[in-house]
Write a protein that holds these residues in place. Structure first.
Motif, PDB file in Angstrom:
ATOM      1  N   SER A 171       0.831  -1.197   0.000  1.00 39.63           N
ATOM      2  CA  SER A 171       0.000   0.000   0.000  1.00 39.63           C
ATOM      3  C   SER A 171       0.864   1.245   0.000  1.00 39.63           C
ATOM      4  N   ALA A 172       0.203   2.388   0.013  1.00 40.15           N
ATOM      5  CA  ALA A 172       0.932   3.649   0.124  1.00 40.15           C
ATOM      6  C   ALA A 172       1.717   3.717   1.420  1.00 40.15           C
ATOM      7  N   VAL A 231      -4.504   2.858   5.626  1.00 44.37           N
ATOM      8  CA  VAL A 231      -4.173   2.798   4.200  1.00 44.37           C
ATOM      9  C   VAL A 231      -4.813   3.952   3.443  1.00 44.37           C
ATOM     10  N   LEU A 232      -6.044   4.305   3.765  1.00 41.55           N
ATOM     11  CA  LEU A 232      -6.706   5.433   3.118  1.00 41.55           C
ATOM     12  C   LEU A 232      -6.019   6.757   3.456  1.00 41.55           C
ATOM     13  N   PRO A 281      -2.031   7.898   1.239  1.00 40.07           N
ATOM     14  CA  PRO A 281      -1.897   8.670   0.000  1.00 40.07           C
ATOM     15  C   PRO A 281      -2.527  10.053   0.093  1.00 40.07           C
ATOM     16  N   THR A 285     -11.003   8.329  -2.391  1.00 41.04           N
ATOM     17  CA  THR A 285     -10.382   7.011  -2.515  1.00 41.04           C
ATOM     18  C   THR A 285     -11.315   5.913  -2.025  1.00 41.04           C
ATOM     19  N   CYS A 308     -12.845   2.806  -4.443  1.00 38.63           N
ATOM     20  CA  CYS A 308     -12.616   1.403  -4.061  1.00 38.63           C
ATOM     21  C   CYS A 308     -13.927   0.668  -3.829  1.00 38.63           C
ATOM     22  N   TYR A 347      -1.885   5.846  -4.978  1.00 39.26           N
ATOM     23  CA  TYR A 347      -3.305   5.512  -4.912  1.00 39.26           C
ATOM     24  C   TYR A 347      -3.587   4.100  -5.407  1.00 39.26           C
ATOM     25  N   CYS A 354      -2.895   2.003  -2.414  1.00 41.22           N
ATOM     26  CA  CYS A 354      -3.977   2.195  -1.451  1.00 41.22           C
ATOM     27  C   CYS A 354      -5.237   1.449  -1.870  1.00 41.22           C
ATOM     28  N   SER A 392      -5.226  -2.378  -1.556  1.00 45.48           N
ATOM     29  CA  SER A 392      -5.361  -2.827  -0.168  1.00 45.48           C
ATOM     30  C   SER A 392      -6.788  -2.668   0.342  1.00 45.48           C
ATOM     31  N   VAL A 393      -7.381  -1.521   0.061  1.00 44.11           N
ATOM     32  CA  VAL A 393      -8.734  -1.255   0.562  1.00 44.11           C
ATOM     33  C   VAL A 393      -9.753  -2.173  -0.123  1.00 44.11           C
TER      34      VAL A 393
END
Length: 599
Positions: free
Chosen positions: A74-75, A153-154, A157, A176, A180, A375, A378, A381-382
Motif C-alpha cells: 500500500s501507500a 491505508v486510506l 496517499p 479514494t 474502491c 493511490y 492504497c 489494499s482497501v
C-alpha cells in the motif's frame, strides 16, 4: 573546502499538478472503476456468492501472487519504508528476511488444511476445530483489525497528495474510499484481483522511474552508496535486546512472525489463495511472493538511501526540517552534488512525495504517475479488505444466524434466488465497510508514523488470531475453552503494550528509557508476544479443561497440520475435490457435540 558565502535557504514551496499529472491520475482511477464494471457484466455478472467471493475457484497462481503483493504493498509501504531508511538507516530493510519464516510455514503448514476443507472464510476452520463461539471471536477480531488497517491505508496517499496539491485531506480520503467501494461492490473478488494486477504494474513502473532519475540527480549509484556508508547509514544493529527500536533480529525474526497473520490467518490473503485451481497452485502463489517481496522492498529502501544522499546538507537535521528562510554558514562542500535543503514537512512520511514534487516536476507527468502509484497501492489494499470483510460477515455471522434453527441437512443448500440475495447482502456489506473505513481514515492522523501504525495494528490484533489458529492446527489437545481464554488474554496483552507505548512516546515518536520496559519493546515483537501468550495460556487452560471435564482427545486429522496427521492418512475432502457443503456439514455436526461437551 569551507563555504565562504552564506547560503540562503529557499522557501519550501511545492509545485502544483499540471494537466498531464491530473490526466494520468484520473486515468488510473477510471481504469479501476471500468475493471469492476466489466466483471460486473461479463459472464452473466456477479450473481452467485461463489463467483462474487471466490471467483469460482478458477484463478491461476500468478495473478493471485500479484494480487496478494499489491494488497499489502500500500501507500504505507511506498511512503513509510523510504522515510524510515532516510531517517534511521538501512536497518528496516532486513524485515524481508522474515519471508524465509513466513512463506514456508504458510504454504506447507496452514494452506493444506484450509484448501482441503474447501473453505470460503478462514474462520470456518475455527468452528470445525472448536465451536461457533471461537469462530465468531476470530471473525470479530479480523473485522476490527481490517477496518483499522484500511483506515491507515486510506490516510497514507491523502497525506501525500495534501503535501503537493490544494486538495483537502478529508476530501481525498473520501474520494479514494468511494472509488474502491464502487469497483469492489460491482465486480467482486475477480475484479479486485485483476485490478490489483493493473495497479501493481503502475506501482512497479513508478518505483523504477523514481529510482533511475533519483539516482542520477543524487550523484550516481556509487556516490549514493558511499555517502550512506561513510555516514553510518548502512550500519547494522546486532543487539538482541527486544527493547531496541530496530535490530537485525527484531526486523528479520520479529518481522517474519509479524507477517505470519497476514498470510495464514487473514481473510484478505487466505481468500485469494483459496481461489486457486488446486492446492499446488495455491502453494506456488505463496512462494512466488518471496522473490518479489525482496525486489520491491529493496527498491523502496533504495529510495530512502537516495533521499539521504540527495539532502546532504550537513547542517540540516534528519527530522522535521528547521524553519524556512534560515541562513547557514560554514557548510563543508561534499564530494558529490551541491547540498540540497531538506524540505519542511509536517510528517516524515511526506519526504518522498516532496522529493518527487520539487525535483521531478519539470518532467511532465512524473508527479501524476507517482501519485497514481500511491493511490494504486492504497486502492488494492482497501478493495481487498472490503471484499474479505464481506466474505467474513456473510459466512461467519449472517449465514450461521439465518440457519441457527435449521437441521444440518437443510443448511447451505441455497437456491439460485437465495444465493442472489446473499450476493446483494455481500454488496451491501462492501458499501457499509467502505463508509466505516472512510470515517476511521479521518481519525488516522492521531496515531503517529505510518510504520508504527501498521505494525501496531497487525501486532495488537494479528498476534492473538495467529495464536488461535496455531492452537487448532498445531496443538492436538487444545479445547474450545482454552482457545477462547487464550485469545482474550493474548488480545488484552497486545492492546496493553501497544496503547502503553503510544501514551508514553515523546514528540519524536520514541519511548524514553525510564518508562516501564514492556512499553519499550520494539513493535516488531508485538505479534510474537501476543501469539505466544495466546498459545501458552490456551494450552494450559485446555489441559485443565480436559482433566476437569474428562474430555477425550480425538481430533479429525484433516484439521491438523500435515506433519501431525497419521502416516498414510488421506483427506476425504481431497478425494471429493474439497466440497464446501461436505465441510460445512461436518463442522455443524462436530460443533453440536463439542458445544454440548465443552460449553
Amino acid at each position: 573546502m569551507a563555504a565562504t558565502n552564506e547560503t540562503q535557504i529557499d522557501d519550501d514551496e511545492t509545485v502544483p499538478f499540471a494537466w498531464l499529472d491530473y490526466t494520468i491520475f484520473s486515468l488510473m482511477l477510471l481504469i479501476s472503476i471500468v475493471t469492476g464494471l466489466y466483471h460486473a457484466l461479463v459472464g452473466k455478472g456477479q450473481k452467485t456468492t461463489s463467483k462474487f467471493l471466490m471467483a469460482e475457484r478458477s484463478m491461476s497462481s500468478l495473478p493471485i501472487t500479484v494480487s496478494v503483493l499489491a494488497s499489502y504493498l500500500s501507500a504505507i509501504s511506498l511512503l513509510a519504508l523510504p522515510a524510515e531508511v532516510f531517517l534511521h538507516g538501512i536497518q528496516y530493510w532486513f524485515f524481508v528476511f522474515g519471508a524465509f519464516i513466513t512463506f514456508p510455514i504458510a504454504a506447507w503448514v496452514y494452506m493444506p488444511v484450509y484448501y482441503d476443507l474447501g473453505l470460503i472464510s478462514a474462520y470456518e476452520y475455527l468452528q470445525m476445530r472448536f465451536n461457533m463461539t471461537v469462530r465468531i471471536c476470530g471473525a470479530l477480531v479480523f473485522i476490527l483489525q481490517t477496518t483499522f488497517y484500511m483506515a491507515v491505508v486510506l490516510y497514507a496517499p491523502a497525506l501525500a497528495l495534501e503535501a503537493v496539491t490544494d486538495f483537502p485531506l478529508l476530501a481525498m480520503i473520501t474520494l479514494t474510499g468511494v472509488v474502491c467501494t464502487i469497483y469492489t461492490a460491482l465486480g467482486g473478488i475477480k475484479a479486485v484481483i485483476w485490478t490489483d494486477v493493473f495497479q501493481y504494474a503502475v506501482i512497479l513502473g513508478s518505483i523504477l522511474t523514481i529510482l533511475i532519475i533519483g539516482t542520477r540527480d543524487a550523484g550516481g549509484a556509487s556516490y549514493v552508496w558511499n555517502y550512506n556508508l561513510e555516514r553510518g547509514h548502512l550500519d547494522l544493529n546486532w543487539n538482541p535486546d527486544p527493547t531496541e527500536r530496530m535490530s537485525v533480529w527484531s526486523c528479520a525474526i520479529g518481522g517474519g512472525i509479524n507477517a505470519l497473520p497476514v498470510f495464514v490467518s487473514s481473510q484478505i490473503s487466505v481468500q485469494r489463495f483459496l481461489t486457486a485451481k488446486s492446492l499446488k497452485d495455491s502453494q506456488k502463489s505463496i512462494f512466488y511472493c518471496l522473490p518479489w517481496k525482496f525486489v520491491m522492498a529493496s527498491l523502496m529502501a533504495s529510495h530512502g538511501l537516495i533521499l539521504f544522499a540527495f539532502y546532504n546538507n550537513f547542517m540540516t537535521p534528519l527530522g522535521p526540517a528547521i524553519g524556512t528562510n534560515q541562513t547557514l554558514s560554514n557548510i563543508t562542500e561534499p564530494s558529490g552534488p551541491m547540498p540540497h535543503y531538506t524540505p519542511h514537512y509536517e510528517k516524515s512520511d511526506q519526504i518522498l512525495i516532496y522529493f518527487v514534487n520539487r525535483e521531478f516536476s519539470k518532467i511532465p507527468g512524473i508527479q501524476g504517475l507517482f501519485v497514481a502509484c500511491l493511490y494504486a497501492g492504497c486502492m488494492s489494499s482497501v478493495a481487498s479488505g472490503l471484499n474479505s470483510l464481506a466474505a467474513v460477515v456473510l459466512s461467519d455471522i449472517v449465514r450461521p444466524w439465518k440457519n441457527r434453527k435449521l437441521s444440518s441437512s437443510k443448511q447451505h443448500q441455497l437456491s439460485s434466488e437465495e444465493d442472489l440475495k446473499e450476493v446483494i447482502i455481500s454488496k451491501t456489506l462492501t458499501v457499509t465497510f467502505g463508509v466505516i473505513s472512510v470515517f476511521l481514515g479521518m481519525l488516522a492522523p492521531k496515531l503517529g508514523s505510518l510504520v508504527r501504525m501498521t505494525h501496531t495494528v497487525f501486532g495488537a490484533t494479528g498476534g492473538p488470531i495467529l495464536g488461535l489458529f496455531s492452537l487448532g492446527i498445531l496443538c492436538k489437545r487444545s479445547t474450545s475453552r482454552g482457545a477462547v481464554v487464550g485469545l482474550v488474554v493474548g488480545f488484552i496483552m497486545a492492546v496493553w503494550i501497544s496503547v502503553g507505548a503510544m501514551i508514553y512516546k515523546d514528540d519524536n515518536g520514541e519511548i524514553p528509557d525510564d518508562v516501564f520496559w514492556l512499553y519499550r519493546i520494539s513493535f516488531f515483537w508485538y505479534c510474537a508476544i501476543s501469539a505466544g501468550l495466546t498459545m501458552l495460556i490456551g494450552s494450559l487452560v485446555s489441559e485443565i479443561d480436559r482433566r476437569v471435564s474428562h474430555l477425550t482427545c480425538h481430533v479429525d486429522p484433516s484439521l491438523l497440520a500435515p506433519f501431525l496427521r497419521p502416516q498414510g492418512w488421506v483427506s476425504s475432502s481431497s478425494t471429493s475435490n474439497g466440497s464446501t457443503d461436505m465441510a460445512l456439514s461436518q463442522l455443524l455436526k462436530e460443533d453440536a457435540s463439542d458445544s454440548d461437551d465443552e460449553m
